[in-house]
Design a protein around this motif. Structure first.
Motif, mmCIF file in Angstrom:
data_model
loop_
_atom_site.group_PDB
_atom_site.id
_atom_site.type_symbol
_atom_site.label_atom_id
_atom_site.label_comp_id
_atom_site.label_asym_id
_atom_site.label_seq_id
_atom_site.Cartn_x
_atom_site.Cartn_y
_atom_site.Cartn_z
ATOM 1 N N UNK A 29 -6.115 -12.435 -7.763
ATOM 2 C CA UNK A 29 -4.666 -12.302 -7.637
ATOM 3 C C UNK A 29 -4.006 -13.296 -8.590
ATOM 4 N N UNK A 30 -2.863 -12.890 -9.172
ATOM 5 C CA UNK A 30 -2.093 -13.769 -10.060
ATOM 6 C C UNK A 30 -0.655 -13.278 -10.110
ATOM 7 N N UNK A 31 0.224 -14.178 -10.505
ATOM 8 C CA UNK A 31 1.626 -13.823 -10.714
ATOM 9 C C UNK A 31 1.803 -13.404 -12.169
ATOM 10 N N UNK A 32 2.508 -12.287 -12.390
ATOM 11 C CA UNK A 32 2.787 -11.836 -13.749
ATOM 12 C C UNK A 32 4.016 -12.582 -14.271
ATOM 13 N N UNK A 33 4.238 -12.576 -15.584
ATOM 14 C CA UNK A 33 5.395 -13.290 -16.143
ATOM 15 C C UNK A 33 6.734 -12.849 -15.558
ATOM 16 N N UNK A 34 6.825 -11.595 -15.091
ATOM 17 C CA UNK A 34 8.082 -11.112 -14.513
ATOM 18 C C UNK A 34 8.212 -11.392 -13.020
ATOM 19 N N UNK A 35 7.265 -12.168 -12.437
ATOM 20 C CA UNK A 35 7.351 -12.564 -11.028
ATOM 21 C C UNK A 35 6.688 -11.614 -10.056
ATOM 22 N N UNK A 36 6.093 -10.528 -10.548
ATOM 23 C CA UNK A 36 5.375 -9.613 -9.670
ATOM 24 C C UNK A 36 3.974 -10.156 -9.385
ATOM 25 N N UNK A 37 3.274 -9.518 -8.477
ATOM 26 C CA UNK A 37 1.941 -9.945 -8.062
ATOM 27 C C UNK A 37 0.942 -8.899 -8.504
ATOM 28 N N UNK A 38 -0.061 -9.320 -9.276
ATOM 29 C CA UNK A 38 -1.118 -8.423 -9.723
ATOM 30 C C UNK A 38 -2.380 -8.771 -8.967
ATOM 31 N N UNK A 39 -3.054 -7.740 -8.459
ATOM 32 C CA UNK A 39 -4.345 -7.928 -7.806
ATOM 33 C C UNK A 39 -5.390 -7.110 -8.553
ATOM 34 N N UNK A 40 -6.612 -7.610 -8.548
ATOM 35 C CA UNK A 40 -7.712 -6.912 -9.205
ATOM 36 C C UNK A 40 -8.865 -6.726 -8.255
ATOM 37 N N UNK A 41 -9.547 -5.614 -8.393
ATOM 38 C CA UNK A 41 -10.700 -5.321 -7.552
ATOM 39 C C UNK A 41 -11.316 -4.009 -7.949
ATOM 40 N N UNK A 42 -11.802 -3.296 -6.934
ATOM 41 C CA UNK A 42 -12.430 -2.005 -7.221
ATOM 42 C C UNK A 42 -12.197 -1.041 -6.074
ATOM 43 N N UNK A 43 -12.304 0.233 -6.401
ATOM 44 C CA UNK A 43 -12.225 1.308 -5.418
ATOM 45 C C UNK A 43 -13.181 2.403 -5.890
ATOM 46 N N UNK A 44 -14.097 2.772 -5.041
ATOM 47 C CA UNK A 44 -15.062 3.809 -5.402
ATOM 48 C C UNK A 44 -15.875 3.487 -6.640
ATOM 49 N N UNK A 45 -16.178 2.218 -6.882
ATOM 50 C CA UNK A 45 -16.959 1.821 -8.040
ATOM 51 C C UNK A 45 -16.171 1.707 -9.333
ATOM 52 N N UNK A 46 -14.861 1.987 -9.291
ATOM 53 C CA UNK A 46 -14.011 1.879 -10.475
ATOM 54 C C UNK A 46 -13.120 0.648 -10.366
ATOM 55 N N UNK A 47 -12.802 0.051 -11.523
ATOM 56 C CA UNK A 47 -11.889 -1.085 -11.561
ATOM 57 C C UNK A 47 -10.517 -0.645 -11.042
ATOM 58 N N UNK A 48 -9.842 -1.544 -10.300
ATOM 59 C CA UNK A 48 -8.527 -1.235 -9.751
ATOM 60 C C UNK A 48 -7.584 -2.399 -10.008
ATOM 61 N N UNK A 49 -6.460 -2.127 -10.639
ATOM 62 C CA UNK A 49 -5.417 -3.107 -10.899
ATOM 63 C C UNK A 49 -4.164 -2.612 -10.197
ATOM 64 N N UNK A 50 -3.591 -3.457 -9.323
ATOM 65 C CA UNK A 50 -2.419 -3.059 -8.548
ATOM 66 C C UNK A 50 -1.329 -4.100 -8.723
ATOM 67 N N UNK A 51 -0.087 -3.633 -8.851
ATOM 68 C CA UNK A 51 1.065 -4.515 -9.010
ATOM 69 C C UNK A 51 1.984 -4.361 -7.798
ATOM 70 N N UNK A 52 2.339 -5.501 -7.203
ATOM 71 C CA UNK A 52 3.261 -5.563 -6.067
ATOM 72 C C UNK A 52 4.515 -6.303 -6.509
ATOM 73 N N UNK A 53 5.658 -5.933 -5.932
ATOM 74 C CA UNK A 53 6.846 -6.739 -6.186
ATOM 75 C C UNK A 53 6.780 -7.971 -5.267
ATOM 76 N N UNK A 54 7.673 -8.949 -5.420
ATOM 77 C CA UNK A 54 7.607 -10.160 -4.600
ATOM 78 C C UNK A 54 7.724 -9.917 -3.096
ATOM 79 N N UNK A 55 8.280 -8.765 -2.689
ATOM 80 C CA UNK A 55 8.411 -8.436 -1.263
ATOM 81 C C UNK A 55 7.194 -7.704 -0.715
#
Length: 182
Positions: free
Chosen positions: A135-161
Motif C-alpha cells: 500500500x502507498x499514497x499516490x501523489x494526488x492523495x489517493x491510496x494504491x494497493x497491490x496484490x493478486x487475484x486469480x494468479x494475476x497482478x492486481x493494482x487498485x486505487x481508492x480515494x481518501x474516503x
C-alpha cells in the motif's frame, strides 16, 4: 523490532470489529511484518499477535514510542487476520492492508484507515479472493494497493474516503509500481 516489507481490502465494518491492542504484549507471540519510522520518531508496525488464549493469529497495527517502549495506540483485528503492510499518508493518517482467512466461506482482503491519533476511520473488504500485500499514497492523495487475484497482478486505487476509483491487472509487478510511489 525490525521487519521485512510486505503489503493489503473492501466493505465497511464498524469500529466494533476491532479491540485496542494492550500495552503489555511482551509475554505473547508477536510477529512484525512491516515497520517504519514516523517523522515524529515513533515506530508504526503491523503484523500478527497471538496470546495464550487465542488459537489463530490476529492482525495488529500499533504506534510505539521507542524512547519509552510504550504503545502510543494500537488496534487488534478479529481472529484469523493477517496484516501485511502500512503506509503513512501525507496528512499523518495510516492505511494498512490485510487478509482475513476463512477456510469455510473463503478468504478476503481488506484496506483499513486510522487517524494519526489512532482513531479508526474506515475499513473496506474485497469480496473476491484477493491477496493485497502493499500500500502507498499516490501523489494526488489517493491510496494504491497491490496484490493478486486469480494468479494475476492486481493494482487498485481508492480515494481518501475508501471508495474504489479503479482496479486493473497491469502486465508488470505491482510491488514495483507501488515502490515508485514511496
Amino acid at each position: 523490532i525490525l521487519a521485512v516489507l510486505v503489503c493489503i481490502s473492501l466493505q465497511s465494518f464498524g469500529q466494533q470489529s476491532f479491540k485496542l491492542l494492550p500495552n503489555d504484549i511482551t509475554q505473547n507471540y508477536l510477529s512484525v511484518r512491516y515497520q517504519d519510522l514516523t517523522p515524529a520518531g515513533d515506530y508504526i508496525s503491523v503484523g500478527g499477535y497471538r496470546d495464550s488464549l487465542t488459537v489463530s493469529e490476529r492482525g495488529f497495527i500499533s504506534l510505539v514510542d521507542p524512547s519509552s517502549g510504550s504503545t502510543v495506540w494500537g488496534w487488534l483485528f478479529e481472529p484469523s487476520t493477517l496484516l501485511w503492510s502500512v503506509a503513512r499518508m501525507s496528512n499523518g493518517d495510516f492505511v494498512t492492508v490485510g487478509q482475513v482467512i476463512q477456510p469455510v466461506t473463503g478468504s478476503f482482503a481488506f484496506v483499513a484507515r486510522f487517524g494519526g491519533n489512532g482513531a479508526f476511520l474506515w475499513r473496506v473488504n474485497l469480496s473476491t479472493p484477493t491477496d493485497l500485500r502493499c500500500v502507498a499514497e499516490s501523489p494526488d492523495g489517493n491510496i494504491w494497493t497491490g496484490g493478486s487475484i486469480g494468479g494475476k497482478e492486481l493494482l487498485t486505487c481508492f480515494n481518501p474516503a475508501g471508495t474504489i476509483l479503479w482496479s486493473k491487472n497491469p502486465p508488470e509487478s505491482v510491488s514495483s509500481i507501488i515502490s515508485h510511489l514511496m
